[in-house]
Design an enzyme around this catalytic site. Structure first.
Site, mmCIF file in Angstrom:
data_model
loop_
_atom_site.group_PDB
_atom_site.id
_atom_site.type_symbol
_atom_site.label_atom_id
_atom_site.label_comp_id
_atom_site.label_asym_id
_atom_site.label_seq_id
_atom_site.Cartn_x
_atom_site.Cartn_y
_atom_site.Cartn_z
ATOM 1 N N HIS A 32 0.853 -1.192 0.000
ATOM 2 C CA HIS A 32 0.000 0.000 0.000
ATOM 3 C C HIS A 32 0.892 1.246 0.000
ATOM 4 O O HIS A 32 2.116 1.140 -0.144
ATOM 5 C CB HIS A 32 -0.971 -0.031 1.186
ATOM 6 N N ASP A 33 0.247 2.413 0.185
ATOM 7 C CA ASP A 33 0.985 3.677 0.093
ATOM 8 C C ASP A 33 2.140 3.773 1.091
ATOM 9 O O ASP A 33 3.163 4.400 0.805
ATOM 10 C CB ASP A 33 0.040 4.854 0.345
ATOM 11 N N HIS A 35 4.097 1.351 2.022
ATOM 12 C CA HIS A 35 5.246 0.651 1.420
ATOM 13 C C HIS A 35 5.862 1.500 0.305
ATOM 14 O O HIS A 35 7.081 1.516 0.130
ATOM 15 C CB HIS A 35 4.807 -0.693 0.838
ATOM 16 N N GLN A 59 6.034 -15.261 12.630
ATOM 17 C CA GLN A 59 5.608 -14.120 13.442
ATOM 18 C C GLN A 59 4.105 -14.094 13.703
ATOM 19 O O GLN A 59 3.599 -13.132 14.283
ATOM 20 C CB GLN A 59 6.075 -12.808 12.808
ATOM 21 N N GLU A 147 7.859 4.144 10.753
ATOM 22 C CA GLU A 147 7.774 4.482 12.184
ATOM 23 C C GLU A 147 6.423 4.095 12.770
ATOM 24 O O GLU A 147 6.266 4.053 13.979
ATOM 25 C CB GLU A 147 8.024 5.978 12.379
ATOM 26 N N LYS A 148 5.456 3.810 11.919
ATOM 27 C CA LYS A 148 4.126 3.409 12.417
ATOM 28 C C LYS A 148 4.250 2.188 13.341
ATOM 29 O O LYS A 148 3.659 2.161 14.406
ATOM 30 C CB LYS A 148 3.238 3.118 11.203
ATOM 31 N N SER A 185 -3.729 -0.511 7.308
ATOM 32 C CA SER A 185 -4.646 -1.377 6.556
ATOM 33 C C SER A 185 -5.865 -1.717 7.419
ATOM 34 O O SER A 185 -6.921 -2.062 6.913
ATOM 35 C CB SER A 185 -3.934 -2.642 6.089
ATOM 36 N N ARG A 186 -5.724 -1.562 8.744
ATOM 37 C CA ARG A 186 -6.862 -1.872 9.624
ATOM 38 C C ARG A 186 -7.938 -0.788 9.617
ATOM 39 O O ARG A 186 -9.043 -1.028 10.099
ATOM 40 C CB ARG A 186 -6.378 -2.045 11.059
HETATM 41 O O1 PAF Z 1 6.445 -5.192 8.923
HETATM 42 C C1 PAF Z 1 6.332 -6.236 8.258
HETATM 43 O O2 PAF Z 1 5.686 -6.256 7.211
HETATM 44 C C2 PAF Z 1 6.990 -7.516 8.752
HETATM 45 O O3 PAF Z 1 6.978 -7.584 10.139
HETATM 46 C C3 PAF Z 1 8.425 -7.704 8.199
HETATM 47 C C4 PAF Z 1 9.358 -6.617 8.696
HETATM 48 C C5 PAF Z 1 8.402 -7.705 6.678
HETATM 49 C C6 PAF Z 1 8.991 -9.053 8.674
HETATM 50 O O4 PAF Z 1 8.216 -10.111 8.231
#
Ligand code: PAF
Length: 277
Positions: A32-33, A35, A59, A147-148, A185-186
């Site tokens: 999204h924006d 990124h 994770q 930083e979010k 995104s939430r």
């Molecule tokens: O922020 C994310 O999208 C993930 O935690 C990351 C840093 C890509 C690790 O999987």
């Protein structure tokens, strides 16, 4: 041209022979924006840009949405191309974890157990393990994190410092809507009424940022948050920039997490403490 590498061998082949500074932007896709901002910052500071796209099972906790996490590779590649990525590394799970989930992991330590980590046990260890693998695989010189997700950024910085990983970690400021709401995104899960209520988070942080000591900053933020109907605060904290105890003077961070309806939102701002005579 943007090269797509699905295997480590292809990544190495494409990466070998590059001169100059290489930046990596690590993602789980569904770009999204936010990124795009990371990729633009990376492009501005490096000669080459690698974007990684990998939904990291390590994770996600039990009951979290690993299976349902959006996988949108074609659309993601279009974003990476538009933002000038040289290389996209999008491995399958078996490429990253050929022996099943790894026995050896990067322990996030106590800082991984507070704030977001308190409600997601093991999450940050999963993040740091994959982040360190991706740093080693991309051999990037710089990396850009939003930083979010401030705790993630602070833990990545901490890992790089504690383990002497040779990469420069840069934070990119949170992208906000015109009314101050941090982009996430939430946000799409919020009704119009909940979205309006959620604005107390950014307002509380904004007003707290004008204070010069921790107690006033916390009191100010609490007052604003209390005015928000239907906003249930999970935590509100002031820390130093690496999530240690708040300093009396100098840069600090205020972090907040709250539930609005069924949606958990996080936000944070920099504070400048002290300096008042
Ligand atoms: O922020 C994310 O999208 C993930 O935690 C990351 C840093 C890509 C690790 O999987």
């Amino acid at each position: 041209m943007t090269v797509l590498a699905r295997t480590i061998a292809d990544l190495r082949q494409a990466r070998d022979g590059w001169d100059g500074a290489v930046a990596a932007v690590l993602t789980m896709g569904a770009l999204h924006d936010g990124h795009r901002e990371l990729m633009r910052a990376a492009r501005a500071h490096a000669d080459r840009l690698v974007v990684t796209i990998f939904v990291n099972p390590l994770q996600f906790g039990p009951g979290e949405d690993f299976e349902r996490y959006p996988r949108t590779l074609d659309a993601d590649l279009a974003v990476c191309r538009a933002e000038g990525a040289d290389l996209v590394f999008a491995p399958e799970r078996a490429e990253m974890y050929p022996d099943g989930l790894p026995a050896v992991r990067v322990d996030a330590g106590p800082l991984g157990e507070v704030y977001e980590g308190a409600s997601r046990p093991g999450h940050f260890t999963g993040v740091l393990t994959v982040v360190s693998k991706l740093f080693l695989l991309t051999r990037a010189h710089l990396t850009f994190f939003g930083e979010k997700d401030y705790q993630q950024l602070a833990l990545v910085r901490r890992m790089v410092r504690d383990l002497n990983i040779p990469i420069d970690v840069r934070g990119v400021p949170t992208v906000r809507e015109s009314d101050g709401l941090a982009r996430s995104s939430r946000n799409r899960y919020l009704s119009a009424e909940q979205r309006a209520a959620a604005l107390v988070l950014s307002r509380a942080l904004h007003e707290a940022a004008a204070q010069s000591d921790t107690q006033s900053a916390l009191a100010t933020a609490r007052k604003v948050l209390a005015s928000g109907a239907g906003v249930e605060v999970d935590y509100l904290a002031v820390t130093d920039p690496l999530l240690g105890p708040a300093p009396a003077d100098g840069p600090a961070r205020m972090l907040v997490a709250a539930r609005v309806g069924g949606t958990r939102l996080i936000d944070n701002v920099p504070l400048q403490l002290g300096g008042v005579s």
